[in-house]
Scaffold this motif. Structure first.
Motif, PDB file in Angstrom:
ATOM      1  N   GLU A  80       4.937  -1.024   5.801  1.00  0.00           N
ATOM      2  CA  GLU A  80       6.000  -0.064   5.512  1.00  0.00           C
ATOM      3  C   GLU A  80       6.310  -0.032   4.014  1.00  0.00           C
ATOM      4  OE1 GLU A  80       6.115  -2.209   8.018  1.00  0.00           O
ATOM      5  OE2 GLU A  80       5.853  -0.717   9.646  1.00  0.00           O
ATOM      6  N   THR A  81       6.059  -1.166   3.344  1.00  0.00           N
ATOM      7  CA  THR A  81       6.306  -1.225   1.899  1.00  0.00           C
ATOM      8  C   THR A  81       5.430  -0.216   1.159  1.00  0.00           C
ATOM      9  OG1 THR A  81       6.751  -3.595   2.118  1.00  0.00           O
ATOM     10  CG2 THR A  81       6.403  -2.754  -0.107  1.00  0.00           C
ATOM     11  N   LEU A  82       4.214  -0.013   1.657  1.00  0.00           N
ATOM     12  CA  LEU A  82       3.306   0.937   1.009  1.00  0.00           C
ATOM     13  C   LEU A  82       3.892   2.346   1.036  1.00  0.00           C
ATOM     14  CD1 LEU A  82      -0.343  -0.038   2.019  1.00  0.00           C
ATOM     15  CD2 LEU A  82       0.930  -0.583  -0.040  1.00  0.00           C
ATOM     16  N   ASP A  83       4.474   2.710   2.174  1.00  0.00           N
ATOM     17  CA  ASP A  83       5.092   4.041   2.271  1.00  0.00           C
ATOM     18  C   ASP A  83       6.254   4.166   1.286  1.00  0.00           C
ATOM     19  OD1 ASP A  83       3.340   4.754   4.265  1.00  0.00           O
ATOM     20  OD2 ASP A  83       4.662   4.018   5.873  1.00  0.00           O
ATOM     21  N   LEU A  84       7.029   3.089   1.148  1.00  0.00           N
ATOM     22  CA  LEU A  84       8.166   3.103   0.220  1.00  0.00           C
ATOM     23  C   LEU A  84       7.668   3.186  -1.231  1.00  0.00           C
ATOM     24  CD1 LEU A  84      11.200   2.990  -0.191  1.00  0.00           C
ATOM     25  CD2 LEU A  84      11.069   0.472  -0.092  1.00  0.00           C
ATOM     26  N   ILE A  85       6.583   2.457  -1.530  1.00  0.00           N
ATOM     27  CA  ILE A  85       5.993   2.511  -2.880  1.00  0.00           C
ATOM     28  C   ILE A  85       5.558   3.938  -3.196  1.00  0.00           C
ATOM     29  CG2 ILE A  85       3.977   1.821  -4.257  1.00  0.00           C
ATOM     30  CD1 ILE A  85       4.148  -0.934  -2.932  1.00  0.00           C
ATOM     31  N   GLU A  86       4.911   4.575  -2.210  1.00  0.00           N
ATOM     32  CA  GLU A  86       4.416   5.941  -2.429  1.00  0.00           C
ATOM     33  C   GLU A  86       5.573   6.918  -2.645  1.00  0.00           C
ATOM     34  OE1 GLU A  86       1.290   9.145  -0.464  1.00  0.00           O
ATOM     35  OE2 GLU A  86       1.710   7.243   0.547  1.00  0.00           O
ATOM     36  N   ARG A  87       6.637   6.809  -1.830  1.00  0.00           N
ATOM     37  CA  ARG A  87       7.772   7.723  -1.969  1.00  0.00           C
ATOM     38  C   ARG A  87       8.468   7.524  -3.313  1.00  0.00           C
ATOM     39  NH1 ARG A  87       8.965   6.081   3.342  1.00  0.00           N
ATOM     40  NH2 ARG A  87      10.890   5.046   2.645  1.00  0.00           N
ATOM     41  N   THR A  88       8.620   6.264  -3.707  1.00  0.00           N
ATOM     42  CA  THR A  88       9.279   5.962  -4.984  1.00  0.00           C
ATOM     43  C   THR A  88       8.458   6.484  -6.160  1.00  0.00           C
ATOM     44  OG1 THR A  88      10.197   3.943  -3.991  1.00  0.00           O
ATOM     45  CG2 THR A  88      10.255   4.123  -6.400  1.00  0.00           C
ATOM     46  N   ALA A  89       7.154   6.252  -6.109  1.00  0.00           N
ATOM     47  CA  ALA A  89       6.273   6.708  -7.200  1.00  0.00           C
ATOM     48  C   ALA A  89       6.297   8.224  -7.310  1.00  0.00           C
ATOM     49  CB  ALA A  89       4.847   6.208  -6.968  1.00  0.00           C
ATOM     50  N   PHE A 119      -4.640  -2.762  -1.319  1.00  0.00           N
ATOM     51  CA  PHE A 119      -3.217  -3.023  -1.034  1.00  0.00           C
ATOM     52  C   PHE A 119      -3.079  -3.646   0.354  1.00  0.00           C
ATOM     53  CE2 PHE A 119      -2.509   0.068  -4.433  1.00  0.00           C
ATOM     54  CZ  PHE A 119      -1.338  -0.391  -5.041  1.00  0.00           C
ATOM     55  N   ILE A 120      -3.754  -3.050   1.325  1.00  0.00           N
ATOM     56  CA  ILE A 120      -3.666  -3.538   2.707  1.00  0.00           C
ATOM     57  C   ILE A 120      -4.229  -4.949   2.821  1.00  0.00           C
ATOM     58  CG2 ILE A 120      -4.485  -3.140   5.062  1.00  0.00           C
ATOM     59  CD1 ILE A 120      -4.399  -0.118   4.428  1.00  0.00           C
ATOM     60  N   GLU A 121      -5.329  -5.222   2.091  1.00  0.00           N
ATOM     61  CA  GLU A 121      -5.933  -6.563   2.121  1.00  0.00           C
ATOM     62  C   GLU A 121      -4.937  -7.611   1.625  1.00  0.00           C
ATOM     63  OE1 GLU A 121      -9.420  -9.060   2.772  1.00  0.00           O
ATOM     64  OE2 GLU A 121      -8.993  -6.969   3.277  1.00  0.00           O
ATOM     65  N   HIS A 122      -4.216  -7.288   0.564  1.00  0.00           N
ATOM     66  CA  HIS A 122      -3.209  -8.218   0.038  1.00  0.00           C
ATOM     67  C   HIS A 122      -2.087  -8.446   1.061  1.00  0.00           C
ATOM     68  CE1 HIS A 122      -4.149  -9.260  -4.128  1.00  0.00           C
ATOM     69  NE2 HIS A 122      -4.690  -8.055  -4.253  1.00  0.00           N
ATOM     70  N   ILE A 123      -1.683  -7.374   1.730  1.00  0.00           N
ATOM     71  CA  ILE A 123      -0.578  -7.481   2.691  1.00  0.00           C
ATOM     72  C   ILE A 123      -1.001  -8.274   3.929  1.00  0.00           C
ATOM     73  CG2 ILE A 123       0.879  -6.150   4.272  1.00  0.00           C
ATOM     74  CD1 ILE A 123       0.922  -3.935   2.094  1.00  0.00           C
ATOM     75  N   LYS A 124      -2.184  -7.973   4.454  1.00  0.00           N
ATOM     76  CA  LYS A 124      -2.618  -8.597   5.704  1.00  0.00           C
ATOM     77  C   LYS A 124      -3.230  -9.977   5.514  1.00  0.00           C
ATOM     78  CE  LYS A 124      -3.423  -4.538   8.622  1.00  0.00           C
ATOM     79  NZ  LYS A 124      -4.431  -3.810   9.430  1.00  0.00           N
ATOM     80  N   GLU A 125      -4.041 -10.141   4.439  1.00  0.00           N
ATOM     81  CA  GLU A 125      -4.802 -11.381   4.273  1.00  0.00           C
ATOM     82  C   GLU A 125      -4.289 -12.267   3.145  1.00  0.00           C
ATOM     83  OE1 GLU A 125      -6.939 -12.081   6.499  1.00  0.00           O
ATOM     84  OE2 GLU A 125      -6.941 -10.111   7.457  1.00  0.00           O
TER      85      GLU A 125
END
Length: 613
Positions: A80-89, A119-125
């Motif tokens: 969900e942080t990725l979506d927030l990053i995208e909206r903020t940017a 980004f997803i790799e950092h979040i998941k792994e």
């Protein structure tokens, strides 16, 4: 009257300026393979330090973005942080008052689009997806993967023959590349952090000039397999060289009377003397490669058909190159006096030099072929040579040193002029070039595009027009033979195999389009390895050369040794080699500038959980 005051730098500002220069050097030296999320966060922090603080999106928003990216790197973020990053940017991009804010927002948006998986790799792994075996920058950026720190260290020790042996493990055209390679390996050299990149090509030149006779390695036992190589340019000959070492008998089918392709027929002697090119060719042939000269492959009557080749060989590698000019598509292009750059350079290569004495020549184009045509026209006696280019000189694709050399020899660069029409006399001979003045416009495809200036066309009197706007591939016969072709290029997979065929491979310019010599060599090397696998083997080509251990010593800042050239007045009168080599003292000093990144700081070890490594 108000009093004026001279404003001088404070000590703090001077230090900040020096820090920015250090930062610029580090950015120049940033190697491929760095964590893109980490790089984005670092650049975002830099943007944040530059904000004036006037608008909220920039002053507050960039700080919020930095915190969220840090959470991603620390493993604290969620999807969900990725979506927030995208909206903020996107809000920052759309509402910031100046370029600092909206370019920072755009950078993050591009990152989410271009490397979202990281980004997803950092979040998941909890770590970056890049591998630990990331080579050093110079090796990474060399298409052929040559062990550059290794051969530089051999040059420093005076072991020039061993340096050549080590290079040949990955690139059989040592001498040719020492003279004409575009040296992408130097662009991210970590020595840039200290002072300037290593003169890698110059050191290769020194090794090639002083190695003596270095015979090729012994070939493996014959496998009994036969491989046909169609095209005797750098890609085809490189494939033959490595396949022959693996024990497969190669036969090269060459359309012309000499091997080397565009190295022989496209690069003038003042850059690459034919006898020096033949040193590389002789080494390749010494492995046992067979050659059939003056042989075309096709379906037309009187030619050897592709079907016959496929039936009589265990595998086929198509490496026909790009040997014809593109057309301008303007009125008068077929007039007398309009010359193809590729054809002109080919004639010169065959010893049939045209006479341009007293002529006014216009060269259309801005690449390396255009510069070769320009500098050759000067040597052929032209009274005046002008280069017509529709963009700016800064946008030319030719090497900067080639452009500057052409200017030094007397060429004029007519930038921001697009060819419109070629005027002729009553006999159909060129009299003038009509050109449209341009202004530079919006950036498209990485370069600013020319746009209409609104000014009237200009007439430039001339006797000869040389067209050098690109090269095409003659692949019709292969298309008729059933190979997949699109816009002249043969369609091949990453492993060089051609989909829908059995045992047929292709590479080099006929697949990628016109590219550099080192990329053609790399394509041949890749094809050789995959043809070997197709034939049921897995030969590994190794070098027995032992690379010296690195010296444990301080690396004091030291200027880069540059290659000297013959006097301009003298060199433009002939086709003798222009560039001079290094002295022994220069080569030793330059080689010892190498930081030996292959030993110190090898790989990428940051950004992950310790227990997983």
């Amino acid at each position: 009257m108000s009093r004026l005051e001279v404003i001088t730098k404070t000590k703090a500002q001077s230090v900040v300026d020096d820090l920015y220069k250090d930062l610029e050097r580090r950015i120049v030296a940033a190697p491929p393979g760095l964590c893109p999320v980490d790089m984005t966060a670092s650049f975002l922090k830099l943007f944040h330090t530059q904000t004036c603080g006037k608008c909220v999106p920039c002053r507050i928003g960039l700080g919020v973005l930095v915190e969220m990216l840090e959470d991603v790197l620390d493993g604290k973020a969620t999807l969900e942080t990725l979506d927030l990053i995208e909206r903020t940017a996107r809000v920052i991009y759309n509402s910031s008052d100046c370029a600092i804010g909206y370019e920072a927002g755009l950078m993050v948006l591009k990152g989410l689009e271009g490397f979202r998986d990281d980004f997803i790799e950092h979040i998941k792994e909890g770590h970056c997806s890049f591998h630990l075996e990331q080579p050093v920058p110079c090796v990474t950026l060399c298409p052929a993967g040559v062990d550059i720190p290794g051969y530089i260290s051999l040059v420093a020790e005076g072991r020039y023959a061993d340096a050549v042996r080590l290079i040949r493990k990955d690139n059989p055209f040592v001498t040719a590349c020492a003279l004409v390679c575009e040296h992408p390996c130097e662009t991210k050299c970590r020595r840039n952090i200290v002072d300037d990149s290593i003169n890698i090509r110059g050191l290769k030149r020194y090794a090639a000039d002083h190695c003596g006779l270095v015979p090729p390695p012994t070939c493996s036992e014959s496998t009994g397999k036969q491989v046909a190589i169609i095209g005797g340019g750098p890609s085809g000959l490189s494939a033959a060289y490595y396949l022959q070492q693996m024990g497969h008998q190669c036969t090269v089918f060459e359309q012309r009377s000499q091997l080397g392709g565009m190295l022989y027929y496209g690069i003038p002697n003042y850059r690459l003397p034919k006898d020096r090119l033949m040193e590389d060719v002789a080494n390749i042939l010494a492995t046992g490669v067979n050659v059939r000269f003056n042989t075309s492959i096709g379906n037309d009557d009187g030619q050897l058909s592709f079907k016959m080749i496929r039936e009589n060989y265990d595998a086929v590698y198509v490496a026909i190159g790009a040997h014809t000019d593109k057309k301008l598509g303007i009125p008068g292009e077929d007039a007398k006096g309009v010359v193809s750059a590729v054809q002109m350079l080919r004639e010169i290569g065959e010893g049939n030099k045209p006479d341009f004495t007293g002529k006014n020549v216009i060269v259309v184009g801005g690449g390396n072929v255009a510069m070769d045509a320009t500098r050759s026209a000067i040597r052929l006696g032209a009274n005046n040579v002008s280069v017509l280019y529709r963009r700016r000189k800064a946008d030319m694709t030719a090497l900067e040193e080639e452009i500057e050399a052409a200017i030094a020899e007397g060429a004029e660069i007519l930038e921001l002029h697009a060819p419109k029409e070629i005027e002729t006399d009553e006999n159909g001979h060129v009299t003038a070039m009509v050109a449209d003045p341009k202004i530079i416009g919006l950036i498209s495809g990485g370069r600013p595009a020319p746009a209409d200036s609104g000014r009237k066309p200009i007439h430039i009197p001339c006797d000869i027009v040389i067209i050098a706007i690109g090269q095409d591939i003659v692949s019709d016969s292969f298309a008729r033979a059933g190979l997949p072709v699109k816009r002249g290029r043969i369609l091949a997979s990453d492993d060089s195999s051609i989909p829908g065929t059995d045992g047929v491979f292709a590479g080099g310019d006929c697949v990628s389009g016109p590219a550099t010599v080192i990329r053609a060599i790399a394509a041949g090397k890749v094809a050789a390895a995959n043809i070997d696998n197709y034939l049921g083997y897995n030969h590994i080509i190794e070098s027995e050369v032992k690379v010296p251990d690195p010296r444990i010593e301080n690396k004091s800042p030291c200027g880069r040794v540059t290659m000297m050239q013959r006097n301009t007045t003298e060199r433009k009168q002939d086709f003798e080699l222009v560039e001079k080599g290094m002295s022994e003292k220069e080569a030793t000093q330059e080689a010892r500038r190498c930081l030996r990144c292959d030993h110190f700081g090898y790989g990428v070890f940051k950004g992950g959980r310790v227990e997983e490594w």
